[in-house]
Design a protein around this motif. Structure first.
Motif, PDB file in Angstrom:
ATOM      1  N   VAL A  73       4.458  70.516 -38.859  1.00  0.00           N
ATOM      2  CA  VAL A  73       4.745  69.680 -37.519  1.00  0.00           C
ATOM      3  C   VAL A  73       5.189  68.084 -38.182  1.00  0.00           C
ATOM      4  O   VAL A  73       4.369  67.655 -38.924  1.00  0.00           O
ATOM      5  N   ILE A  74       6.274  67.794 -37.499  1.00  0.00           N
ATOM      6  CA  ILE A  74       6.592  66.343 -37.861  1.00  0.00           C
ATOM      7  C   ILE A  74       7.197  65.870 -36.521  1.00  0.00           C
ATOM      8  O   ILE A  74       8.066  66.476 -35.811  1.00  0.00           O
ATOM      9  N   ASN A  75       6.641  64.690 -36.098  1.00  0.00           N
ATOM     10  CA  ASN A  75       6.988  64.067 -34.747  1.00  0.00           C
ATOM     11  C   ASN A  75       7.968  62.991 -34.954  1.00  0.00           C
ATOM     12  O   ASN A  75       8.456  62.562 -36.224  1.00  0.00           O
ATOM     13  N   ILE A  76       8.804  63.008 -33.925  1.00  0.00           N
ATOM     14  CA  ILE A  76      10.099  62.000 -33.677  1.00  0.00           C
ATOM     15  C   ILE A  76       9.159  60.884 -32.694  1.00  0.00           C
ATOM     16  O   ILE A  76       9.096  61.158 -31.626  1.00  0.00           O
ATOM     17  N   THR A  77       9.281  59.682 -33.249  1.00  0.00           N
ATOM     18  CA  THR A  77       8.587  58.359 -32.370  1.00  0.00           C
ATOM     19  C   THR A  77      10.045  58.039 -31.722  1.00  0.00           C
ATOM     20  O   THR A  77      10.850  57.291 -32.314  1.00  0.00           O
ATOM     21  N   ASP A  78      10.040  58.274 -30.415  1.00  0.00           N
ATOM     22  CA  ASP A  78      11.233  57.604 -29.651  1.00  0.00           C
ATOM     23  C   ASP A  78      10.712  56.764 -28.575  1.00  0.00           C
ATOM     24  O   ASP A  78      11.478  56.316 -27.590  1.00  0.00           O
ATOM     25  N   VAL A  79       9.563  56.461 -28.572  1.00  0.00           N
ATOM     26  CA  VAL A  79       8.985  55.286 -27.666  1.00  0.00           C
ATOM     27  C   VAL A  79       7.464  54.985 -28.130  1.00  0.00           C
ATOM     28  O   VAL A  79       6.931  55.481 -29.053  1.00  0.00           O
ATOM     29  N   GLY A  80       7.290  53.670 -27.741  1.00  0.00           N
ATOM     30  CA  GLY A  80       5.796  53.324 -28.095  1.00  0.00           C
ATOM     31  C   GLY A  80       5.569  52.478 -29.458  1.00  0.00           C
ATOM     32  O   GLY A  80       4.603  51.740 -29.682  1.00  0.00           O
ATOM     33  N   TRP A 200      -2.632  52.701 -23.946  1.00  0.00           N
ATOM     34  CA  TRP A 200      -1.575  52.480 -22.786  1.00  0.00           C
ATOM     35  C   TRP A 200      -1.023  51.208 -22.729  1.00  0.00           C
ATOM     36  O   TRP A 200      -1.959  50.330 -22.365  1.00  0.00           O
ATOM     37  N   ARG A 201       0.023  50.685 -22.912  1.00  0.00           N
ATOM     38  CA  ARG A 201       0.530  49.488 -22.523  1.00  0.00           C
ATOM     39  C   ARG A 201       1.273  49.246 -21.402  1.00  0.00           C
ATOM     40  O   ARG A 201       2.126  49.826 -20.917  1.00  0.00           O
ATOM     41  N   ARG A 202       0.621  48.623 -20.504  1.00  0.00           N
ATOM     42  CA  ARG A 202       1.330  48.303 -18.992  1.00  0.00           C
ATOM     43  C   ARG A 202       2.252  47.458 -19.172  1.00  0.00           C
ATOM     44  O   ARG A 202       2.374  46.344 -19.618  1.00  0.00           O
ATOM     45  N   SER A 203       3.292  47.709 -18.459  1.00  0.00           N
ATOM     46  CA  SER A 203       4.484  47.000 -18.082  1.00  0.00           C
ATOM     47  C   SER A 203       4.255  45.767 -17.467  1.00  0.00           C
ATOM     48  O   SER A 203       3.548  45.611 -16.415  1.00  0.00           O
ATOM     49  N   ALA A 204       4.579  44.809 -17.968  1.00  0.00           N
ATOM     50  CA  ALA A 204       4.493  43.199 -17.268  1.00  0.00           C
ATOM     51  C   ALA A 204       5.404  43.208 -15.947  1.00  0.00           C
ATOM     52  O   ALA A 204       6.440  43.805 -15.922  1.00  0.00           O
ATOM     53  N   THR A 205       4.734  42.378 -15.178  1.00  0.00           N
ATOM     54  CA  THR A 205       5.439  42.385 -13.892  1.00  0.00           C
ATOM     55  C   THR A 205       6.751  41.659 -14.177  1.00  0.00           C
ATOM     56  O   THR A 205       6.903  40.739 -14.746  1.00  0.00           O
ATOM     57  N   GLY A 206       7.755  42.488 -13.506  1.00  0.00           N
ATOM     58  CA  GLY A 206       9.257  41.756 -13.747  1.00  0.00           C
ATOM     59  C   GLY A 206       9.802  42.526 -14.738  1.00  0.00           C
ATOM     60  O   GLY A 206      11.037  42.108 -15.087  1.00  0.00           O
ATOM     61  N   GLU A 207       9.130  43.076 -15.971  1.00  0.00           N
ATOM     62  CA  GLU A 207       9.680  43.653 -16.971  1.00  0.00           C
ATOM     63  C   GLU A 207      10.635  44.760 -16.995  1.00  0.00           C
ATOM     64  O   GLU A 207      10.341  45.724 -15.889  1.00  0.00           O
ATOM     65  N   GLN A 208      11.729  44.637 -17.326  1.00  0.00           N
ATOM     66  CA  GLN A 208      12.597  45.687 -17.334  1.00  0.00           C
ATOM     67  C   GLN A 208      12.786  46.735 -18.447  1.00  0.00           C
ATOM     68  O   GLN A 208      13.462  46.384 -19.466  1.00  0.00           O
ATOM     69  N   ARG A 209      12.207  47.748 -18.445  1.00  0.00           N
ATOM     70  CA  ARG A 209      11.958  48.595 -19.524  1.00  0.00           C
ATOM     71  C   ARG A 209      12.986  49.862 -19.372  1.00  0.00           C
ATOM     72  O   ARG A 209      12.897  50.578 -18.090  1.00  0.00           O
ATOM     73  N   GLN A 210      13.645  50.535 -20.331  1.00  0.00           N
ATOM     74  CA  GLN A 210      14.416  51.739 -19.994  1.00  0.00           C
ATOM     75  C   GLN A 210      13.304  52.918 -19.988  1.00  0.00           C
ATOM     76  O   GLN A 210      13.640  53.837 -19.395  1.00  0.00           O
ATOM     77  N   MET A 211      12.328  52.778 -20.777  1.00  0.00           N
ATOM     78  CA  MET A 211      11.253  54.005 -20.847  1.00  0.00           C
ATOM     79  C   MET A 211       9.771  53.313 -20.320  1.00  0.00           C
ATOM     80  O   MET A 211       9.236  52.534 -20.896  1.00  0.00           O
ATOM     81  N   PRO A 222       3.012  54.667 -23.499  1.00  0.00           N
ATOM     82  CA  PRO A 222       1.841  54.903 -24.440  1.00  0.00           C
ATOM     83  C   PRO A 222       1.912  54.017 -25.722  1.00  0.00           C
ATOM     84  O   PRO A 222       2.721  53.588 -26.109  1.00  0.00           O
ATOM     85  N   GLY A 223       0.546  53.932 -26.263  1.00  0.00           N
ATOM     86  CA  GLY A 223       0.523  53.007 -27.352  1.00  0.00           C
ATOM     87  C   GLY A 223       0.950  53.914 -28.618  1.00  0.00           C
ATOM     88  O   GLY A 223       0.996  55.396 -28.619  1.00  0.00           O
ATOM     89  N   TRP A 224       1.625  53.540 -29.900  1.00  0.00           N
ATOM     90  CA  TRP A 224       2.214  54.344 -30.633  1.00  0.00           C
ATOM     91  C   TRP A 224       1.242  55.097 -31.416  1.00  0.00           C
ATOM     92  O   TRP A 224       1.520  56.408 -31.758  1.00  0.00           O
ATOM     93  N   HIS A 225      -0.147  54.861 -31.622  1.00  0.00           N
ATOM     94  CA  HIS A 225      -1.070  55.522 -32.236  1.00  0.00           C
ATOM     95  C   HIS A 225      -1.428  56.863 -31.817  1.00  0.00           C
ATOM     96  O   HIS A 225      -1.790  57.894 -32.230  1.00  0.00           O
ATOM     97  N   LEU A 226      -1.085  56.813 -30.277  1.00  0.00           N
ATOM     98  CA  LEU A 226      -1.747  58.008 -29.408  1.00  0.00           C
ATOM     99  C   LEU A 226      -1.142  59.159 -29.786  1.00  0.00           C
ATOM    100  O   LEU A 226      -1.446  60.431 -29.646  1.00  0.00           O
ATOM    101  N   GLU A 227       0.320  59.008 -30.078  1.00  0.00           N
ATOM    102  CA  GLU A 227       1.280  60.294 -29.856  1.00  0.00           C
ATOM    103  C   GLU A 227       0.743  61.103 -31.056  1.00  0.00           C
ATOM    104  O   GLU A 227       0.817  62.532 -30.923  1.00  0.00           O
ATOM    105  N   CYS A 228       0.574  60.705 -32.414  1.00  0.00           N
ATOM    106  CA  CYS A 228       0.128  61.509 -33.380  1.00  0.00           C
ATOM    107  C   CYS A 228      -1.048  62.495 -33.025  1.00  0.00           C
ATOM    108  O   CYS A 228      -1.224  63.808 -33.474  1.00  0.00           O
ATOM    109  N   SER A 229      -2.016  61.854 -32.622  1.00  0.00           N
ATOM    110  CA  SER A 229      -3.467  62.389 -32.331  1.00  0.00           C
ATOM    111  C   SER A 229      -3.032  63.677 -31.263  1.00  0.00           C
ATOM    112  O   SER A 229      -3.324  64.608 -31.439  1.00  0.00           O
ATOM    113  N   VAL A 230      -2.242  63.356 -30.362  1.00  0.00           N
ATOM    114  CA  VAL A 230      -2.042  64.220 -29.067  1.00  0.00           C
ATOM    115  C   VAL A 230      -1.084  65.397 -29.886  1.00  0.00           C
ATOM    116  O   VAL A 230      -1.589  66.686 -29.383  1.00  0.00           O
ATOM    117  N   MET A 231      -0.143  65.453 -30.597  1.00  0.00           N
ATOM    118  CA  MET A 231       0.911  66.168 -30.873  1.00  0.00           C
ATOM    119  C   MET A 231       0.278  67.097 -32.002  1.00  0.00           C
ATOM    120  O   MET A 231       0.466  68.119 -32.103  1.00  0.00           O
TER     121      MET A 231
END
Length: 510
Positions: A73-80, A200-211, A222-231
């Motif tokens: 398994v290889i992950n693709i990090t497209d967020v975080g 988990w990184r909470r979006s700041a008030t007024g922050e415009q994020r695509q994801m 999610p925080g970056w480190h979380l995805e590899c543990s999960v997957m």
């Protein structure tokens, strides 16, 4: 040899967690479970990134060559993934999308395709599964909730943070970490420990994020480190065989993975029986990194007219745990070495003809994972005693923590030893190349002739000038012949008299 029984010498691998070389045995004798940290798809992979995948591919091929199928398994990090290992700053994907005035989804798709093309160019076997981070957001939220329920996290204004004091022996993988290393994890007001990190990184008030996604801790990502543990756990189980990555992941990212795994399972288990890391590719003394700017890519190597498998061979020339210095001279030397191997293989194929066993492994696919054991048995069935002794030496080197630099001279001496019949030498080459992945059975010398991006002449004009030169030589007009040769050289083309189908080649400017 069977798909469930390893062959030859015991496989010894270095485990970064215990800092020891140990005999490898899979948890499930029928299938090795392997996870590799994948790319963050915000830019092209640089050559230093790609060294990690040549290493992992060599490991996977070794496992296959020795008789074990592999679930990889290889992950693709497209967020975080943030712009550093700190828990502050922009998400790399958000930053790349903003800079290019494109959506994150477009950025991710483009650079994912580019990365996969790089792997194909390097003859790297595709993983059993590509696991994409954004396909697993709900899994990550559930995973973080379990950690929260175990009392190993706490909330701050910025989101949910992991409490590293709640797990045993945090940071053991990294060894003694000084203030400089821990300092890479940003100071955040309210953090209990310097090394604590965001789940988990909470979006700041007024922050415009695509994801961003809704969670029990507010909208965010999610925080970056979380995805590899999960997957890794989702597809390979709570404890699997091997986890690979670059040595830069050993200091923080993999320490944090282990901590998450321990909190989630409520045990001291790290998540993998072996943690394996390749060392840096260095460019004249410094780590090759995208953050430095002007990084070298595989596409850049190809634009210079260098076949990508020359870079693979360069990687194989150094042990994976040693630094590898990259330079134009080293790349040129690797291309010369590859050329010699390809010529030797082509000559052996011409001498051996088209034996049935060669057609058979071509039909089954010479690099198809679990079928390696079958292909190896077919290839080695016709070996005599001297050739088998070379296979034993090759196996011993490969089984010694992937000591590939020692296998390359064995390959070269095996195919050059005229005391061994040509077909047996071809069999030796075929077996060894299953593990090395240089594609020597299919490559021809002309395949290595790649057109440089800055070439100043078209192929058909080259061929026309060579025809004129041959006519001049036939008429004994050597002055005209030399004039045409010099004209071609001035336009970046070297004429190769008496070279069969390889009548000319590019003069590379590296």
């Amino acid at each position: 040899m069977t798909d469930t029984a390893p062959a030859g010498a015991p496989l010894m691998l270095f485990d970064s967690l215990t800092r020891s070389t140990r005999a490898f045995a899979p948890i499930d004798p029928a299938m090795v479970r392997l996870y590799s940290c994948g790319p963050t798809v915000y830019n092209f992979a640089h050559l230093g990134n790609l060294r990690a995948y040549v290493f992992t591919d060599t490991l996977r091929r070794t496992l296959n060559w020795k008789g074990w199928p592999v679930n990889h398994v290889i992950n693709i990090t497209d967020v975080g993934h943030l712009t550093s290992d700190a828990d502050e700053g922009d998400d790399k994907m958000e930053a790349a999308a903003k800079k290019a005035a494109r959506t994150i989804w477009e950025i991710a798709a483009f650079y994912t395709d580019a990365f996969k093309a790089d792997l194909r160019g390097l003859n790297i076997i595709a993983p059993t599964l590509w696991s994409v981070a954004t396909d697993h957001i709900q899994d990550m939220i559930a995973f973080a909730r379990t950690i929260e329920a175990a009392g190993a996290s706490y909330e701050l204004d910025g989101g949910l943070y992991f409490d590293t004091s709640k797990v045993p022996d945090y940071g053991r993988l990294a060894g003694a970490r000084g203030d400089e290393t821990v300092g890479r994890i940003a100071e955040v007001e309210g953090k209990r420990n310097a090394a604590d990190f965001a789940l988990w990184r909470r979006s700041a008030t007024g922050e415009q994020r695509q994801m961003e996604w809704m969670s029990p801790w507010g909208p965010g990502a999610p925080g970056w480190h979380l995805e590899c543990s999960v997957m890794s756990m989702k597809y390979l189980g709570s404890q699997f065989d091997i986890h690979t990555g670059g040595i830069d992941h050993r200091e923080i990212h993999h320490c944090n993975e282990i901590a998450q795994n321990q909190a989630f399972t409520g045990t001291a288990a790290s998540g993998a029986n072996f943690w394996m890391h390749n060392n840096f590719l260095v460019d004249r003394g410094g780590k090759m990194s995208k953050s430095k700017g002007g990084f070298a890519t595989l596409a850049g190597v190809i634009d210079k007219g260098v076949h990508p498998l020359a870079y693979r061979l360069l990687c194989l020339s150094a042990h994976y745990r040693s630094e590898l210095e990259f330079s134009p001279e080293a790349l040129a030397a690797a291309l010369t070495r590859l050329t010699r191997l390809v010529l030797a293989a082509q000559q052996l194929r011409d001498k051996a003809g088209d034996p049935d066993w060669l057609r058979l492994i071509d039909e089954t696919g010479a690099s198809k994972g679990a079928s390696f054991a079958y292909q190896r048995s077919v290839v080695e069935a016709g070996l005599g005693a001297k050739a088998r002794a070379l296979i034993v030496q090759f196996d011993e080197a490969l089984s010694n923590d992937l000591m590939v630099p020692q296998t390359l001279p064995l390959l070269e001496s095996a195919i050059a030893d005229k005391a061994i019949p040509a077909e047996e030498r071809l069999r030796l080459l075929a077996s060894m190349d299953l593990a090395l992945g240089l594609g020597l059975l299919r490559l021809r010398r002309v395949d290595l002739r790649l057109r440089p991006a800055d070439a100043r002449i078209e192929d058909d004009e080259i061929e026309a000038l060579i025809e004129q030169r041959q006519a001049a030589r036939a008429d004994k007009d050597y002055a005209a012949s030399d004039r045409i040769r010099d004209e071609l050289a001035g336009r970046g083309v070297s004429v190769m008299d008496g070279a069969g189908d390889m009548r000319w080649d590019w003069i590379l400017d590296l």
